[in-house]
Write an enzyme that holds these catalytic residues in place. Structure first.
Site, PDB file in Angstrom:
ATOM      1  N   HIS A  43      -9.515  -9.524 -61.082  1.00 22.11           N
ATOM      2  CA  HIS A  43      -8.902  -8.925 -59.888  1.00 22.11           C
ATOM      3  C   HIS A  43      -8.746  -7.422 -60.143  1.00 22.11           C
ATOM      4  O   HIS A  43      -7.665  -6.953 -60.503  1.00 22.11           O
ATOM      5  CB  HIS A  43      -7.553  -9.573 -59.612  1.00 22.11           C
ATOM      6  CG  HIS A  43      -6.941  -9.194 -58.304  1.00 22.11           C
ATOM      7  ND1 HIS A  43      -6.218 -10.072 -57.535  1.00 22.11           N
ATOM      8  CD2 HIS A  43      -6.937  -8.025 -57.611  1.00 22.11           C
ATOM      9  CE1 HIS A  43      -5.793  -9.459 -56.440  1.00 22.11           C
ATOM     10  NE2 HIS A  43      -6.223  -8.202 -56.478  1.00 22.11           N
ATOM     11  N   GLU A  70     -11.627 -11.103 -57.165  1.00 20.22           N
ATOM     12  CA  GLU A  70     -10.563 -11.054 -56.167  1.00 20.22           C
ATOM     13  C   GLU A  70     -10.207  -9.604 -55.867  1.00 20.22           C
ATOM     14  O   GLU A  70     -10.331  -8.737 -56.733  1.00 20.22           O
ATOM     15  CB  GLU A  70      -9.298 -11.736 -56.691  1.00 20.22           C
ATOM     16  CG  GLU A  70      -9.441 -13.194 -57.035  1.00 20.22           C
ATOM     17  CD  GLU A  70      -8.133 -13.772 -57.553  1.00 20.22           C
ATOM     18  OE1 GLU A  70      -8.018 -15.005 -57.569  1.00 20.22           O
ATOM     19  OE2 GLU A  70      -7.231 -12.997 -57.938  1.00 20.22           O
ATOM     20  N   HIS A 191      -1.823 -18.980 -58.301  1.00 21.48           N
ATOM     21  CA  HIS A 191      -0.647 -18.132 -58.478  1.00 21.48           C
ATOM     22  C   HIS A 191       0.521 -18.958 -59.021  1.00 21.48           C
ATOM     23  O   HIS A 191       1.065 -19.809 -58.341  1.00 21.48           O
ATOM     24  CB  HIS A 191      -0.203 -17.420 -57.200  1.00 21.48           C
ATOM     25  CG  HIS A 191       0.607 -16.177 -57.493  1.00 21.48           C
ATOM     26  ND1 HIS A 191       0.024 -14.939 -57.666  1.00 21.48           N
ATOM     27  CD2 HIS A 191       1.929 -16.002 -57.702  1.00 21.48           C
ATOM     28  CE1 HIS A 191       0.969 -14.044 -57.936  1.00 21.48           C
ATOM     29  NE2 HIS A 191       2.128 -14.666 -57.979  1.00 21.48           N
TER      30      HIS A 191
END
Length: 238
Positions: A43, A70, A191
């Site tokens: 990410h 991401e 998450h």
């Protein structure tokens, strides 16, 4: 089996804190795959405080499983993804100064924008996923953008699970996954998933294709691996 994609941002954070190339991000990614990991997730953020854009390029030539990038689809991010051509791009509505992801997309308000970006990535042959909360309207909105998958934002699940409210914690995600499947969307999740809560989530969320886990997995690796490494040092010092 639900696939495990390992987010290696924290490895990059540790490397950047000291400078140099220790730990070696590329070796870590290769090791994760050799240990059975079925994907690598990164990410990158605009300030490159952990994953650098060059890391994304270097990993392209190394990852042999699924490669997931991401991020917030700002112009710089879009250009990177189109250059690297990962297996999957996951769109996350991060603010520039966000410490970590903290909300899913409002897929109704941002439908036009998401639809345009997703088409750009799909034209390049990249699978698309949208980070969303476990809400029916957001999932239905995601389906209207043309995305291939959604990634359910699971922080609320982890928080409630830790309080002992297991069935209450997972119920919205069970329903969300069913709605996504009915809409023709693949289901990912991520998450704050961890060794403590992942099995229950998997058992109660249908159609789950992939989970992306980083922070907890790296922390657990420190806890579970420290004894081995300390003893390796002791053996060297005998």
């Amino acid at each position: 089996m639900t696939k495990l994609s390992v987010n290696i941002n924290k490895i990059a954070t540790l490397r950047n804190a000291r400078g140099g190339n220790m730990p070696d991000l590329l070796k870590t990614a290769a090791d994760i795959e050799s240990f059975g990991g079925q994907g690598i997730t990164i990410h990158p953020r605009p300030d490159e405080r952990h994953i650098r854009y060059q890391d994304a390029r270097n990993l392209k030539n190394l990852v042999t499983t699924e490669y997931n990038i991401e991020g917030n689809p700002v112009e710089k991010f879009i250009a990177l993804v189109l250059e690297v051509l990962p297996t999957q791009v996951t769109l996350v509505p991060d603010a520039v100064d966000a410490i970590t992801s903290n909300a899913g997309w409002d897929t109704i308000k941002n439908k036009g924008f998401l639809k345009e970006v997703i088409q750009t990535f799909k034209d390049a042959g990249i699978r698309t996923s949208i980070f969303v909360d476990a809400e029916a309207s957001m999932i239905e909105g995601a389906a209207e953008t043309g995305t291939d998958r959604i990634e359910l934002y699971t922080e609320s699940y982890a928080e409630e699970f830790a309080k002992g409210n297991h069935s209450q914690a997972v119920q919205p995600f069970t329903e969300a996954a069913k709605i996504a499947h009915q809409c023709g969307l693949g289901v990912n999740a991520g998450h704050d998933l961890s060794l403590d809560n992942i099995k229950y989530f998997k058992e109660n969320v249908p159609h789950l294709l992939e989970v992306s886990i980083g922070h907890a997995l790296i922390c657990e690796s420190l806890y579970l691996g420290l004894e081995n490494v300390v003893n390796m040092y002791l053996n060297k010092l005998k």
